[in-house]
Design an enzyme around this catalytic site. Structure first.
Site, PDB file in Angstrom:
ATOM      1  N   GLY A 128      41.828  46.485  22.213  1.00  0.00           N
ATOM      2  CA  GLY A 128      40.496  45.928  22.420  1.00  0.00           C
ATOM      3  C   GLY A 128      39.688  46.841  23.324  1.00  0.00           C
ATOM      4  O   GLY A 128      40.261  47.529  24.177  1.00  0.00           O
ATOM      5  N   GLN A 186      33.023  48.986  29.063  1.00  0.00           N
ATOM      6  CA  GLN A 186      34.070  49.984  29.331  1.00  0.00           C
ATOM      7  C   GLN A 186      33.677  51.389  28.886  1.00  0.00           C
ATOM      8  O   GLN A 186      34.331  52.360  29.253  1.00  0.00           O
ATOM      9  CB  GLN A 186      35.372  49.589  28.625  1.00  0.00           C
ATOM     10  CG  GLN A 186      35.985  48.317  29.164  1.00  0.00           C
ATOM     11  CD  GLN A 186      37.288  48.024  28.471  1.00  0.00           C
ATOM     12  OE1 GLN A 186      37.309  47.420  27.420  1.00  0.00           O
ATOM     13  NE2 GLN A 186      38.389  48.479  29.045  1.00  0.00           N
ATOM     14  N   CYS A 215      44.810  47.161  30.279  1.00  0.00           N
ATOM     15  CA  CYS A 215      43.371  47.347  30.063  1.00  0.00           C
ATOM     16  C   CYS A 215      43.085  48.839  30.090  1.00  0.00           C
ATOM     17  O   CYS A 215      43.590  49.541  30.982  1.00  0.00           O
ATOM     18  CB  CYS A 215      42.588  46.635  31.170  1.00  0.00           C
ATOM     19  SG  CYS A 215      40.802  46.849  31.046  1.00  0.00           S
ATOM     20  N   LEU A 216      42.293  49.326  29.145  1.00  0.00           N
ATOM     21  CA  LEU A 216      42.000  50.766  29.082  1.00  0.00           C
ATOM     22  C   LEU A 216      41.241  51.247  30.319  1.00  0.00           C
ATOM     23  O   LEU A 216      41.238  52.432  30.612  1.00  0.00           O
ATOM     24  CB  LEU A 216      41.230  51.105  27.803  1.00  0.00           C
ATOM     25  CG  LEU A 216      42.011  50.901  26.494  1.00  0.00           C
ATOM     26  CD1 LEU A 216      41.137  51.216  25.291  1.00  0.00           C
ATOM     27  CD2 LEU A 216      43.284  51.733  26.469  1.00  0.00           C
ATOM     28  N   HIS A 271      40.286  38.404  27.056  1.00  0.00           N
ATOM     29  CA  HIS A 271      40.178  39.578  27.937  1.00  0.00           C
ATOM     30  C   HIS A 271      38.857  40.314  27.704  1.00  0.00           C
ATOM     31  O   HIS A 271      38.149  40.665  28.661  1.00  0.00           O
ATOM     32  CB  HIS A 271      41.383  40.497  27.669  1.00  0.00           C
ATOM     33  CG  HIS A 271      41.406  41.767  28.452  1.00  0.00           C
ATOM     34  ND1 HIS A 271      42.397  42.070  29.362  1.00  0.00           N
ATOM     35  CD2 HIS A 271      40.566  42.840  28.455  1.00  0.00           C
ATOM     36  CE1 HIS A 271      42.160  43.269  29.895  1.00  0.00           C
ATOM     37  NE2 HIS A 271      41.046  43.760  29.355  1.00  0.00           N
ATOM     38  N   GLU A 272      38.504  40.519  26.433  1.00  0.00           N
ATOM     39  CA  GLU A 272      37.291  41.294  26.120  1.00  0.00           C
ATOM     40  C   GLU A 272      36.015  40.493  26.381  1.00  0.00           C
ATOM     41  O   GLU A 272      35.009  41.062  26.803  1.00  0.00           O
ATOM     42  CB  GLU A 272      37.330  41.791  24.669  1.00  0.00           C
ATOM     43  CG  GLU A 272      38.530  42.649  24.294  1.00  0.00           C
ATOM     44  CD  GLU A 272      38.756  43.849  25.209  1.00  0.00           C
ATOM     45  OE1 GLU A 272      37.790  44.377  25.793  1.00  0.00           O
ATOM     46  OE2 GLU A 272      39.930  44.255  25.347  1.00  0.00           O
ATOM     47  N   HIS A 278      35.222  40.902  29.872  1.00  0.00           N
ATOM     48  CA  HIS A 278      34.518  42.165  30.152  1.00  0.00           C
ATOM     49  C   HIS A 278      33.006  42.000  29.960  1.00  0.00           C
ATOM     50  O   HIS A 278      32.217  42.551  30.721  1.00  0.00           O
ATOM     51  CB  HIS A 278      35.004  43.279  29.216  1.00  0.00           C
ATOM     52  CG  HIS A 278      36.214  44.017  29.697  1.00  0.00           C
ATOM     53  ND1 HIS A 278      36.280  44.628  30.931  1.00  0.00           N
ATOM     54  CD2 HIS A 278      37.407  44.264  29.099  1.00  0.00           C
ATOM     55  CE1 HIS A 278      37.479  45.220  31.062  1.00  0.00           C
ATOM     56  NE2 HIS A 278      38.183  44.994  29.970  1.00  0.00           N
TER      57      HIS A 278
END
Ligand code: NI
Length: 173
Positions: free
Chosen positions: A48, A53, A95-96, A137-138, A141
């Site tokens: 994701g 991000q 997480c990236l 999670h996204e 963000h």
């Protein structure tokens, strides 16, 4: 398509509430951003990736989550809304924007979400397990919330210590 650079914590954009994508923004620029985000996510081996991000403070994300015995949940969610949640799951999350950091986070097990696709058409998703974790999670963000904020205080403390170590060894920038 091009690979975008990923903002690492504590980049300020990660803690801003993203702006909704307006009706007039469903155009070629949005399509380009979305395909770049898919490419960036694939290159980073993520499941994701949200617009903040990659430094764009807007409410959208891409996901490509493997599903056991089924098609992957591969979607773009523009202006995502969580309609309903059910159950609970506890598991490791990454997480990236936090390269190399994995920590236990409790999430709901099943999620019904509503969003628009890249053409502006509304759709709903009803998913469970990893796909549900990914959507939660996204969507966080898009609200300027990172998974650190979802950890228990003890786990957050451990995570922050690990981040400091990773920063010192140059594996985080
Ligand atoms: Ni993330």
């Amino acid at each position: 398509m091009s690979v975008l650079s990923i903002v690492h914590y504590p980049g300020p954009v990660l803690q801003e509430v993203g702006k909704p994508v307006g009706d007039e923004e469903f155009n070629g620029d949005l399509e380009k951003l979305v395909s770049d985000m898919f490419e960036t996510m694939a290159e980073a081996r993520g499941v994701g990736l949200a617009a903040p991000q990659v430094g764009v403070s807007k409410r959208l994300f891409v996901m490509d989550v493997p599903v056991e015995g089924g098609e992957p949940e591969r979607h773009v969610l523009v202006n995502p809304e969580i309609i309903d949640v059910e159950g609970e799951q506890t598991g490791d999350e990454g997480c990236l924007s936090f390269p190399g950091l994995y920590q236990v986070v409790r999430r709901e097990m099943r999620v019904i979400a509503r969003a628009r696709n890249v053409k502006g058409e509304e759709f709903e998703l009803d998913v469970a397990d990893l796909a549900a974790r990914c959507i939660l999670h996204e969507t966080d963000h898009c609200d300027g919330i990172v998974f650190l904020d979802r950890m228990t205080p003890l786990k957050r403390q451990m995570a922050k210590r690990k981040i400091k170590t990773l920063q010192k060894t140059g594996k985080w920038n």
